[in-house]
Scaffold this active site. Structure first.
Site, PDB file in Angstrom:
ATOM      1  CG  ASP A 264      20.354 -55.411  82.385  1.00 14.06           C
ATOM      2  OD1 ASP A 264      20.526 -55.073  83.566  1.00 14.06           O
ATOM      3  OD2 ASP A 264      21.271 -55.384  81.535  1.00 14.06           O
TER       4      ASP A 264
HETATM    5  C1  GLC Z   1      24.577 -55.104  82.417  1.00 11.51           C
HETATM    6  C2  GLC Z   1      23.908 -54.247  83.467  1.00 11.51           C
HETATM    7  C3  GLC Z   1      23.265 -53.000  82.917  1.00 11.51           C
HETATM    8  C4  GLC Z   1      24.072 -52.504  81.743  1.00 11.51           C
HETATM    9  C5  GLC Z   1      23.910 -53.533  80.633  1.00 11.51           C
HETATM   10  C6  GLC Z   1      24.691 -53.142  79.376  1.00 11.51           C
HETATM   11  O1  GLC Z   1      24.335 -56.455  82.690  1.00 11.51           O
HETATM   12  O2  GLC Z   1      22.962 -54.883  84.324  1.00 11.51           O
HETATM   13  O3  GLC Z   1      23.209 -52.046  83.981  1.00 11.51           O
HETATM   14  O4  GLC Z   1      23.603 -51.243  81.321  1.00 11.51           O
HETATM   15  O5  GLC Z   1      24.288 -54.834  81.060  1.00 11.51           O
HETATM   16  O6  GLC Z   1      26.062 -53.158  79.645  1.00 11.51           O
END
Ligand code: GLC
Length: 720
Positions: A264
């Site tokens: 993430d």
């Molecule tokens: C965010 C979220 C994740 C998302 C990613 C990209 O922090 O936790 O669910 O897909 O970043 O936006």
């Protein structure tokens, strides 16, 4: 099987080029003309080489833009390896469907599949290759804002919906140009943060994790999700992103996941804050060894892997494995054949915001709304009824919900505008804002309501108070809105309250003040029209709660498939005579509205139900035949739910566990017989040795219309 194309590329690529594939950068790195020298690259202390060797980008879409970025990127790519475009297409792209928690409430996997397939078709036409969805984290705490992205508290419902979402996004492999790769997230158990506080510690036993949380991820992987995303949280004492037991033993070996594992956002960098890495180089080492293939925006891989590879052959081997998995994904997307996947502005225009897509979004909203109260058959309303529409959400396009990226609230029909198409006599006044009130305006709204027959209050929260980083300690509606509702209730007119929310709220006072309560969630692009159809009776509300609604925050976490404890209440007056029971002294144990609950305009009963046999074996599933009758004088829809309970287990067993469900629509005074089956393996549970197996013994099956159902019959399970 690795193709010759990928093998040839792997042989030709330098170690730096392989590391580049493991780097994901955000959209701003690729947009604007001279990003390579200034801007984010400079801030990240990265050179132009990092930009044009990065394997993927997140957050760019639009046929023209993607073509331009890809074309420019390929000009700088020595071996012509295309850039991968990823984005958060969660519940729609330009046509926004209801939030996933609402899609879970539909209790119909076809609704989820259609929503995901429509989102795939639209976003693929917009140049997206991979979506960061479905989010299948099991959730039990409405203080956590991301419950809106989940399909709720139940392992079985979440597993059914996870499979439907992956199949919708990907279609059947190999991917065609109208489908995109699904990235199931967040692995794992991100939905269980202590106190519901965002990014907080998750500390559950591996037994509970396997018993309750793991199954939906497993279902998504079994449905061939091509990617998995790591979660920010710790699990079993180690941050998930660098947790080798979680990522190697469970994800790769046990679940046999061979796809791409992406971190993430900056999750690798956050290992330092967790206190498990001393610096970014250490974090990079730990993440690679845990099997994380792509580093989303921590720059750890970009900065430290080349040196690490030069010092340690194991690191180079791991880089090779990750780079190869990423190239295989690009091949599965057909990018080596056509890096643009048939992109054109004409195709994008034809594929997005079509009547078919919008109609599908409306149908999904109609199927996911939950009628929580309907005293004196207040609903449906005659369209000649003089209505006073009141509340901060009555006349706004802010009904798309969080993670609706390309959706446009300004282009979204409001509830007021949709009602105006069916109801000829109504006034609309906000009365209050979400969190602010001018009492003159509140009084105006109350006074305007005096002149009308029925009041429809539309209350709730803005999308900005739902989704990531929106944890709340107080889940009641804002005081200003409750003040307005109290004023309206004093008029002693039929009062319908519609709730727009991305999480279960404490609706205790709303329930007491209202004659009818309709939970509309964040209903998406055609949410207004869906609400109008439910209010007028054109559509029967058929959503059922995928998550328990508590009486107050003090009950949280509260969920239906709980354990009996050693001192259970009996649910009879005898409980009042014995203080030494598992209960509170100030509030009942029961929730305000239980899992699986929802009313219908129909009047349904289960007139008869039988088991095809009372002994279940690996060859003989539990099979129930049930006859459902709608005694109302108009059509309706309900959800028949089957629960089981294992009388005695080697570990404690939930008082009941959802095992099957079926949505049934019947005309006035119509009867239908349905069949529900539960395979032997589905009755399996996790034992104290952490292995899953089905116990022989005595069980109970319960059938009804929500998780409080009590009609039961015994059955036994034998190993043959
Ligand atoms: C965010 C979220 C994740 C998302 C990613 C990209 O922090 O936790 O669910 O897909 O970043 O936006």
């Amino acid at each position: 099987m690795v193709s010759k194309n990928v093998q040839d590329l792997m042989e030709k690529m330098t170690i730096q080029e392989k590391i580049g594939q493991l780097i994901q950068l955000s959209a701003d790195f690729f947009q604007g003309d001279n990003v390579a020298i200034t801007g984010p690259l400079k801030e990240a202390h990265l050179g132009e080489a990092a930009l044009y060797s990065a394997g993927s980008v997140l957050g760019i879409s639009g046929a023209q833009t993607v073509r331009k970025v890809q074309k420019n990127y390929l000009k700088h790519s020595r071996l012509g390896i295309p850039l991968l475009f990823m984005a958060d297409v969660v519940h729609g792209y330009k046509t926004i469907f209801p939030i996933p928690l609402a899609l879970g409430a539909s209790f119909d996997p076809q609704v989820m599949k259609t929503a995901s397939a429509t989102a795939a078709k639209e976003s693929a036409a917009g140049g997206v290759h991979v979506t960061f969805a479905p989010m299948v984290d099991l959730v039990r705490d409405p203080r956590w804002g991301r419950v809106m992205e989940s399909t709720g508290e139940d392992p079985y419902l979440n597993s059914v919906m996870a499979k439907a979402a992956v199949t919708g996004f990907q279609g059947t492999l190999p991917l065609d140009q109208n489908h995109i790769a699904a990235c199931v997230k967040h692995f794992a158990a991100y939905g269980a943060p202590e106190a519901g506080r965002e990014y907080n510690t998750v500390d559950i036993s591996e037994w509970r994790f396997r018993e309750q949380y793991l199954s939906a991820y497993a279902a998504a992987i079994e449905a061939q999700a091509l990617l998995v995303m790591t979660s920010f949280n710790t699990l079993f004492g180690v941050p998930a992103t660098v947790n080798q037991h979680l990522m190697r033993d469970i994800l790769r070996d046990e679940l046999q996941f061979h796809g791409v594992l992406i971190s993430d956002w900056d999750a690798i960098g956050e290992i330092i804050h967790h206190g498990v890495a001393g610096d970014l180089q250490h974090a990079a080492d730990l993440a690679l060894k845990a099997g994380v293939d792509i580093d989303m925006m921590s720059f750890a891989y970009a900065k430290y892997l080349a040196k690490a590879a030069s010092l340690d052959p194991q690191i180079e081997q791991l880089i090779n494995e990750s780079a190869q998995r990423i190239l295989i994904l690009k091949e599965q997307l057909g990018l080596f054949t056509d890096p643009y996947r048939g992109l054109s502005t004409e195709r994008e225009t034809e594929a997005t915001l079509t009547t078919e897509n919008l109609d599908a979004a409306q149908a999904a909203a109609e199927q996911s709304m939950v009628l929580l109260k309907n005293s004196h058959h207040t609903l449906p309303l005659n369209t000649a009824t003089a209505i006073s529409l009141v509340g901060p959400v009555a006349d706004t396009g802010d009904i798309l919900g969080s993670w609706s990226w390309q959706g446009d609230p300004d282009q979204t029909e409001t509830i007021a505008d949709a009602l105006a198409k069916q109801f000829s006599n109504f006034t609309v006044m906000p009365g209050t804002q979400y969190h602010h009130v001018q009492f003159s305006k509140l009084n105006d709204a109350v006074n305007a309501s005096r002149q009308q027959e029925t009041i429809v209050a539309v209350l709730g929260l803005p999308a900005s108070e739902s989704g990531e980083a929106t944890s709340m300690t107080d889940i009641t509606l804002p005081a200003e809105q409750l003040t307005l509702l109290r004023g309206l209730a004093q008029l002693n007119k039929p009062l319908v309250t519609i709730v727009i929310t991305g999480r279960p709220l404490d609706l205790t006072e709303v329930d007491a003040l209202s004659d009818a309560v309709l939970l509309a969630w964040f209903p998406g692009s055609r949410g207004g029209a869906a609400i109008a159809n439910v209010l007028s009776g054109r559509v029967d509300p058929s959503g059922r709660l995928p998550m328990t609604f508590p009486r107050n925050i003090g009950q949280v976490p509260i969920y239906y498939n709980a354990y009996n404890t050693g001192r259970p209440i009996s649910g009879t007056p005898a409980d009042d005579e014995n203080k030494y029971l598992s209960k509170y002294i100030d509030v009942a144990n029961s929730p305000l509205y239980p899992f699986g609950f929802g009313l219908s305009y129909g009047d349904f009963t289960i007139t008869d139900w039988t088991l095809s046999q009372h002994n279940v074996t690996p060859d003989q599933p539990l099979t129930i035949q049930a006859t459902i009758h709608n005694s109302a004088d108009h059509a309706g829809t309900t959800v028949v739910q089957l629960y089981t309970h294992q009388q005695v287990g080697e570990t404690v067993q939930p008082v009941k566990q959802l095992q099957a469900f079926k949505k049934v629509s019947l005309g006035a005074d119509q009867t239908q017989t349905i069949t529900l089956t539960v395979p032997y393996d589905q009755l399996s549970t996790i034992h104290s040795d952490l292995h899953r197996s089905t116990d022989q013994g005595d069980y109970t099956v319960m059938l009804g219309f929500d998780s409080t159902c009590t009609a039961s019959q015994p059955f036994t399970v034998a190993h043959q």
